[in-house]
Design an enzyme around this catalytic site. Sequence first.
Site, PDB file in Angstrom:
ATOM      1  N   MET A  70      60.318  43.921  60.263  1.00 41.42           N
ATOM      2  CA  MET A  70      59.683  43.082  61.276  1.00 41.42           C
ATOM      3  C   MET A  70      59.837  41.599  60.883  1.00 41.42           C
ATOM      4  O   MET A  70      58.875  40.960  60.459  1.00 41.42           O
ATOM      5  CB  MET A  70      58.206  43.453  61.412  1.00 41.42           C
ATOM      6  CG  MET A  70      57.561  42.939  62.680  1.00 41.42           C
ATOM      7  SD  MET A  70      55.820  43.449  62.816  1.00 41.42           S
ATOM      8  CE  MET A  70      55.053  42.414  61.589  1.00 41.42           C
ATOM      9  N   PRO A  71      61.056  41.068  60.996  1.00 42.98           N
ATOM     10  CA  PRO A  71      61.239  39.674  60.621  1.00 42.98           C
ATOM     11  C   PRO A  71      60.497  38.718  61.556  1.00 42.98           C
ATOM     12  O   PRO A  71      60.324  39.007  62.746  1.00 42.98           O
ATOM     13  CB  PRO A  71      62.761  39.474  60.745  1.00 42.98           C
ATOM     14  CG  PRO A  71      63.256  40.602  61.574  1.00 42.98           C
ATOM     15  CD  PRO A  71      62.276  41.718  61.463  1.00 42.98           C
ATOM     16  N   HIS A  72      60.056  37.619  60.993  1.00 39.44           N
ATOM     17  CA  HIS A  72      59.376  36.580  61.773  1.00 39.44           C
ATOM     18  C   HIS A  72      59.354  35.308  60.939  1.00 39.44           C
ATOM     19  O   HIS A  72      59.652  35.347  59.747  1.00 39.44           O
ATOM     20  CB  HIS A  72      57.964  37.012  62.150  1.00 39.44           C
ATOM     21  CG  HIS A  72      57.104  37.347  60.956  1.00 39.44           C
ATOM     22  ND1 HIS A  72      57.226  38.543  60.281  1.00 39.44           N
ATOM     23  CD2 HIS A  72      56.165  36.646  60.296  1.00 39.44           C
ATOM     24  CE1 HIS A  72      56.374  38.561  59.269  1.00 39.44           C
ATOM     25  NE2 HIS A  72      55.716  37.414  59.239  1.00 39.44           N
ATOM     26  N   ALA A  73      58.985  34.194  61.561  1.00 39.15           N
ATOM     27  CA  ALA A  73      58.828  32.946  60.816  1.00 39.15           C
ATOM     28  C   ALA A  73      57.596  32.230  61.374  1.00 39.15           C
ATOM     29  O   ALA A  73      56.845  32.809  62.163  1.00 39.15           O
ATOM     30  CB  ALA A  73      60.081  32.090  60.919  1.00 39.15           C
TER      31      ALA A  73
END
Lengths: 159, 95
Positions: A70-73
């Site tokens: 679950m990539p995010h920034a």
Amino acid sequence: MEELRVTLEDLLIEDCIELDVVVDNWEEAIRKGGELLERCGYINKEYINAMISSVKELGPYVVIAPGIAMPHARPESGVKRLGLSIIVLRKPVFFGHPENDPVKIVVTLCATDNSSHLSILSKLAQILQNKEFINKLLTEPDKHLIVDYAKRLIKEDFL
Amino acid sequence: MKLKVIGVCGMGLGTSLLLLSEVESIARKYGVEIEGEVVDLGSVRGKTCDVIISSSEIAKELKDLKIPIIEIKNMLDKREIEAKVKEFIESIRKS
């Protein structure tokens, strides 16, 4: 304030789902997921690079469960609206996580602040815990049927 | 009983939030009140709390802190989260 009315059902749209995606490595996988968000107007390109940098800096913690990343920034790295995309990879990729690699499903997330997306996030987590849903996601070639199935699960409050 | 819990993840808005909300619902079942906060890895230093909850990957970065950490391997496994939170609550009750 607009975010308060957004639900997971609103965010589960076919344009933000791509199946049988071919990538060579985790970086390309994040890029693909991010490109869907960009195409749907949720983020600027900058956000994609921020997600990749964060994995390089902080490690593979975005692999939240076996086979699922679950990539995010951060919101300030180019988020326009709360959104998510889902891609299913043809061939799984390795992020370098000791337990949860390899990754077959990438759910890319963009949020506008630290907490208004909580209810969406916990619903999303519940869906991703549902074995039938994951099975559908991995085997069903028709995006429309996947979205329908997810919405039915949410509506019936199976969770 | 009341516990101050900080959820930590790389950005302070993804898994930390998810884990904290799980902790809150589990604690309710065990009659524990939670004062919760989520922070990113860079901001956790200098904070005080009874326990930190984070993914095992993030926990590696926090080993030098003198705060107990509940480490979660699979963020989507409610059973793992509940078992570890319950174990922590019981250890506090005993002490």
